[in-house]
Design a protein around this motif. Structure first.
Motif, PDB file in Angstrom:
ATOM      1  N   GLU A  64     -42.921  27.837   3.937  1.00 48.27           N
ATOM      2  CA  GLU A  64     -43.659  27.381   2.854  1.00 48.27           C
ATOM      3  C   GLU A  64     -43.352  25.702   2.700  1.00 48.27           C
ATOM      4  OE1 GLU A  64     -45.158  28.328  -1.965  1.00 48.27           O
ATOM      5  OE2 GLU A  64     -43.006  29.343  -0.999  1.00 48.27           O
ATOM      6  N   VAL A  65     -44.014  24.833   2.709  1.00 45.18           N
ATOM      7  CA  VAL A  65     -43.706  23.547   2.570  1.00 45.18           C
ATOM      8  C   VAL A  65     -44.552  22.764   1.267  1.00 45.18           C
ATOM      9  CG1 VAL A  65     -43.183  23.166   5.115  1.00 45.18           C
ATOM     10  CG2 VAL A  65     -45.182  22.585   4.241  1.00 45.18           C
ATOM     11  N   VAL A  66     -44.060  21.527   0.828  1.00 45.37           N
ATOM     12  CA  VAL A  66     -44.807  20.805  -0.310  1.00 45.37           C
ATOM     13  C   VAL A  66     -45.743  20.080   0.398  1.00 45.37           C
ATOM     14  CG1 VAL A  66     -44.470  19.013  -1.960  1.00 45.37           C
ATOM     15  CG2 VAL A  66     -43.012  20.741  -1.773  1.00 45.37           C
ATOM     16  N   VAL A  67     -46.770  20.279  -0.105  1.00 44.05           N
ATOM     17  CA  VAL A  67     -48.238  19.550   0.498  1.00 44.05           C
ATOM     18  C   VAL A  67     -48.161  17.931   0.205  1.00 44.05           C
ATOM     19  CG1 VAL A  67     -50.696  19.237   0.066  1.00 44.05           C
ATOM     20  CG2 VAL A  67     -49.775  21.301  -0.029  1.00 44.05           C
ATOM     21  N   ASP A  68     -48.334  17.243   1.389  1.00 47.10           N
ATOM     22  CA  ASP A  68     -48.422  15.662   1.343  1.00 47.10           C
ATOM     23  C   ASP A  68     -46.897  15.039   1.121  1.00 47.10           C
ATOM     24  OD1 ASP A  68     -51.137  15.486   1.427  1.00 47.10           O
ATOM     25  OD2 ASP A  68     -51.285  15.596  -0.654  1.00 47.10           O
ATOM     26  N   ASP A  69     -45.846  15.989   1.614  1.00 46.48           N
ATOM     27  CA  ASP A  69     -44.352  15.570   1.710  1.00 46.48           C
ATOM     28  C   ASP A  69     -44.126  15.112   3.356  1.00 46.48           C
ATOM     29  OD1 ASP A  69     -41.736  15.871   0.009  1.00 46.48           O
ATOM     30  OD2 ASP A  69     -41.511  16.465   2.189  1.00 46.48           O
ATOM     31  N   LEU A  70     -43.540  13.880   3.509  1.00 51.33           N
ATOM     32  CA  LEU A  70     -43.309  13.808   4.638  1.00 51.33           C
ATOM     33  C   LEU A  70     -41.939  14.622   5.420  1.00 51.33           C
ATOM     34  CD1 LEU A  70     -43.176   9.769   4.051  1.00 51.33           C
ATOM     35  CD2 LEU A  70     -45.190  11.091   4.947  1.00 51.33           C
ATOM     36  N   PHE A  71     -41.320  15.275   4.639  1.00 50.28           N
ATOM     37  CA  PHE A  71     -40.130  15.858   5.109  1.00 50.28           C
ATOM     38  C   PHE A  71     -40.327  17.513   5.040  1.00 50.28           C
ATOM     39  CE2 PHE A  71     -39.282  12.176   2.733  1.00 50.28           C
ATOM     40  CZ  PHE A  71     -39.131  11.375   3.816  1.00 50.28           C
ATOM     41  N   ASN A  72     -41.296  18.170   4.966  1.00 55.02           N
ATOM     42  CA  ASN A  72     -41.604  19.508   4.815  1.00 55.02           C
ATOM     43  C   ASN A  72     -40.596  20.254   4.080  1.00 55.02           C
ATOM     44  OD1 ASN A  72     -43.015  19.277   7.476  1.00 55.02           O
ATOM     45  ND2 ASN A  72     -40.984  19.245   8.590  1.00 55.02           N
ATOM     46  N   SER A  73     -40.447  19.571   2.862  1.00 50.11           N
ATOM     47  CA  SER A  73     -39.670  20.042   1.708  1.00 50.11           C
ATOM     48  C   SER A  73     -39.956  21.163   1.098  1.00 50.11           C
ATOM     49  CB  SER A  73     -39.786  18.908   0.426  1.00 50.11           C
ATOM     50  OG  SER A  73     -39.110  17.773   0.541  1.00 50.11           O
ATOM     51  N   HIS A  74     -38.755  21.971   0.864  1.00 49.40           N
ATOM     52  CA  HIS A  74     -38.759  23.568   0.257  1.00 49.40           C
ATOM     53  C   HIS A  74     -39.178  23.156  -1.246  1.00 49.40           C
ATOM     54  CE1 HIS A  74     -37.152  27.241  -1.057  1.00 49.40           C
ATOM     55  NE2 HIS A  74     -37.165  27.501   0.345  1.00 49.40           N
ATOM     56  N   ILE A  75     -39.582  24.253  -1.594  1.00 44.32           N
ATOM     57  CA  ILE A  75     -40.101  24.207  -3.020  1.00 44.32           C
ATOM     58  C   ILE A  75     -39.341  24.452  -4.029  1.00 44.32           C
ATOM     59  CG2 ILE A  75     -40.888  26.557  -3.103  1.00 44.32           C
ATOM     60  CD1 ILE A  75     -42.659  23.726  -4.939  1.00 44.32           C
ATOM     61  N   SER A  76     -37.832  25.105  -3.774  1.00 48.45           N
ATOM     62  CA  SER A  76     -37.133  25.436  -4.823  1.00 48.45           C
ATOM     63  C   SER A  76     -35.701  24.863  -4.271  1.00 48.45           C
ATOM     64  CB  SER A  76     -36.960  26.659  -4.892  1.00 48.45           C
ATOM     65  OG  SER A  76     -36.869  27.510  -3.942  1.00 48.45           O
ATOM     66  N   ASN A  77     -35.372  24.889  -2.877  1.00 45.80           N
ATOM     67  CA  ASN A  77     -33.962  24.477  -2.492  1.00 45.80           C
ATOM     68  C   ASN A  77     -33.711  22.947  -2.489  1.00 45.80           C
ATOM     69  OD1 ASN A  77     -31.728  23.904  -0.800  1.00 45.80           O
ATOM     70  ND2 ASN A  77     -32.034  25.835   0.407  1.00 45.80           N
ATOM     71  N   TYR A  78     -32.953  22.509  -3.290  1.00 41.81           N
ATOM     72  CA  TYR A  78     -32.537  21.078  -3.307  1.00 41.81           C
ATOM     73  C   TYR A  78     -31.972  20.372  -1.982  1.00 41.81           C
ATOM     74  CZ  TYR A  78     -33.584  19.986  -8.382  1.00 41.81           C
ATOM     75  OH  TYR A  78     -34.154  20.074  -9.498  1.00 41.81           O
ATOM     76  N   ASP A  79     -31.226  21.250  -1.253  1.00 42.02           N
ATOM     77  CA  ASP A  79     -30.828  20.559   0.021  1.00 42.02           C
ATOM     78  C   ASP A  79     -31.934  20.431   1.110  1.00 42.02           C
ATOM     79  OD1 ASP A  79     -28.163  20.537  -0.919  1.00 42.02           O
ATOM     80  OD2 ASP A  79     -27.467  22.621  -0.031  1.00 42.02           O
ATOM     81  N   LEU A  80     -33.260  21.097   0.886  1.00 40.04           N
ATOM     82  CA  LEU A  80     -34.256  21.022   1.708  1.00 40.04           C
ATOM     83  C   LEU A  80     -35.296  20.277   1.232  1.00 40.04           C
ATOM     84  CD1 LEU A  80     -34.013  24.513   3.147  1.00 40.04           C
ATOM     85  CD2 LEU A  80     -33.073  22.735   4.244  1.00 40.04           C
ATOM     86  N   MET A  81     -35.135  19.610   0.133  1.00 38.20           N
ATOM     87  CA  MET A  81     -35.977  18.590  -0.690  1.00 38.20           C
ATOM     88  C   MET A  81     -35.956  17.025  -0.543  1.00 38.20           C
ATOM     89  SD  MET A  81     -36.924  19.699  -4.695  1.00 38.20           S
ATOM     90  CE  MET A  81     -36.687  21.237  -4.238  1.00 38.20           C
ATOM     91  N   SER A  82     -37.107  16.483  -0.366  1.00 38.73           N
ATOM     92  CA  SER A  82     -36.988  14.719  -0.654  1.00 38.73           C
ATOM     93  C   SER A  82     -36.902  14.339  -1.853  1.00 38.73           C
ATOM     94  CB  SER A  82     -38.295  14.703  -0.016  1.00 38.73           C
ATOM     95  OG  SER A  82     -39.466  14.595  -0.710  1.00 38.73           O
ATOM     96  N   ASP A  83     -36.331  13.217  -2.107  1.00 36.28           N
ATOM     97  CA  ASP A  83     -36.217  12.746  -3.653  1.00 36.28           C
ATOM     98  C   ASP A  83     -37.266  12.609  -4.264  1.00 36.28           C
ATOM     99  OD1 ASP A  83     -33.557  12.372  -2.931  1.00 36.28           O
ATOM    100  OD2 ASP A  83     -33.477  10.168  -2.366  1.00 36.28           O
ATOM    101  N   VAL A  84     -38.724  12.378  -3.610  1.00 33.24           N
ATOM    102  CA  VAL A  84     -39.860  12.155  -4.299  1.00 33.24           C
ATOM    103  C   VAL A  84     -40.069  13.653  -4.916  1.00 33.24           C
ATOM    104  CG1 VAL A  84     -42.326  11.620  -3.938  1.00 33.24           C
ATOM    105  CG2 VAL A  84     -40.513  10.575  -2.822  1.00 33.24           C
ATOM    106  N   THR A  85     -40.161  14.575  -4.181  1.00 30.53           N
ATOM    107  CA  THR A  85     -40.563  15.888  -4.473  1.00 30.53           C
ATOM    108  C   THR A  85     -39.327  16.482  -5.621  1.00 30.53           C
ATOM    109  OG1 THR A  85     -41.425  16.839  -2.368  1.00 30.53           O
ATOM    110  CG2 THR A  85     -40.634  18.611  -3.704  1.00 30.53           C
TER     111      THR A  85
END
Length: 350
Positions: A64-85
């Motif tokens: 599961e990734v955040v839509v329109d995110d350049l880095f396949n960001s995780h929705i709840s794990n901060y270590d796998l999340m971009s600064d924008v998300t």
């Protein structure tokens, strides 16, 4: 759904691959626990290295990734999340998600540092005050697999960047005082042919595992492999359907192992034995000890047990240590004889 299947290139099923058990095990353990640190696969040409790596990526469950995110960001794990998300979530804004296949990124041999790390548009940043980042392969590989074929021919500087990102889980791009940092947590898989030269010992040591594969000598097994491949080339979908149940079962086993991993225990006396083996083999640093512990836990989780057993350590320790014995760049990598000898002395013969 059938139309989508027809548009995507069919991938040879992982469970249909005959032999090369060492390579398959190393890949499975790394997808169960990416913190093992990746795998270096060295072997003869035409032994199915690329086929196996693509097959393991195709086998994995969607993420599961955040839509329109350049880095396949995780929705709840901060270590796998971009600064924008992260900012959007902290502000309480609604974030849409979607499911995608696990990214499988190939690093071409002639890739530049910008292609790998990404670039910052300096002109736009200076004139308009906007940080515009063009993501590189490290951004696209976040939460996926990054595959480098002929890694032993890659520029040492690029190998260093790859290994740093793989170990830290982050990539930082700096240009003219402007800095952008993004998550880059992936399973690094390198492959190569030893005839074309080895990696320097310092770089090789930073790969979690080292799998050695050789051409199958048994004529009847070679015929079986050729027939299997011909079957797939003739009718890929029929071959995929034939192994569908085995694929589903292996996928379930991997997911169960990932969930079980956090609760796996390893007895203190066994940890001491692992360090005793590393010390007897004169392995530099503690990376060998750490990786062996991690790999043994991943193997125990894969087997459905709650505690690491002696057999689990014996199964993975050669994969974790054989490439750490080289002191001189001109030496060849031990096939596992030295490791097996010391393991037998410390742990006893099976």
């Amino acid at each position: 759904m059938n139309n989508i299947q027809n548009l995507t290139r069919p991938v040879f099923p992982f469970t249909a691959i005959i032999g090369q058990e060492e390579m398959k095990l190393a890949l499975i353990l790394n997808v169960i626990d990416p913190k093992i640190g990746g795998v270096m696969i060295m072997g003869d040409r035409g032994t199915g290295k690329s086929t196996t790596i693509r097959a393991i990526a195709d086998l994995l469950p969607e993420i599961e990734v955040v839509v329109d995110d350049l880095f396949n960001s995780h929705i709840s794990n901060y270590d796998l999340m971009s600064d924008v998300t992260k900012d959007r979530i902290n502000q309480g804004l609604k974030v849409a998600t979607k499911f995608i296949k696990v990214p499988m990124i190939d690093l071409p041999l002639g890739a530049t540092e910008d292609r790998l790390c990404g670039t910052i548009d300096i002109e736009k940043a200076l004139n308009e005050g906007i940080k515009t980042f063009e993501p590189g392969l490290l951004a696209k590989a976040n939460r996926g697999i990054l595959y480098v074929d002929e890694v032993n021919l890659l520029d040492d500087h690029l190998v260093d960047i790859l290994l740093d990102s793989s170990a830290s889980g982050w990539n930082t791009v700096e240009r003219e005082g402007i800095s952008i940092r993004h998550p880059s947590r992936f399973v690094l898989v390198g492959s190569g042919n030893p005839e074309e030269g080895e990696l320097r010992p310092q770089l090789l040591d930073r790969f979690g595992m080292h799998a050695e594969i050789k051409t199958v000598k048994d004529p009847s097994l070679r015929v079986k492999i050729v027939e299997q491949r011909s079957e797939f080339d003739r009718d890929p979908q029929a071959c995929i359907d034939k192994f569908n149940n085995q694929q589903i079962q292996l996928k379930k086993n991997i997911i169960a192992a990932q969930n079980r991993l956090v609760n796996i225990a390893i007895d203190y006396s066994l940890r001491v034995k692992i360090s005793e083996i590393c010390s007897a083999l004169n392995v530099d640093g503690l990376r060998g000890d750490i990786v062996t512990n991690r790999a043994a836990k991943a193997f125990a989780a894969y087997n459905g047990t709650d505690e690491v057993r002696l057999e689990d350590v014996k199964k993975v320790i050669t994969l974790c240590l054989r490439h750490r014995l080289r002191k001189d760049p001109l030496d060849t990598i031990d096939s596992g004889t030295k490791v097996n000898k010391v393991v037998a002395e410390v742990l006893g013969d099976s």
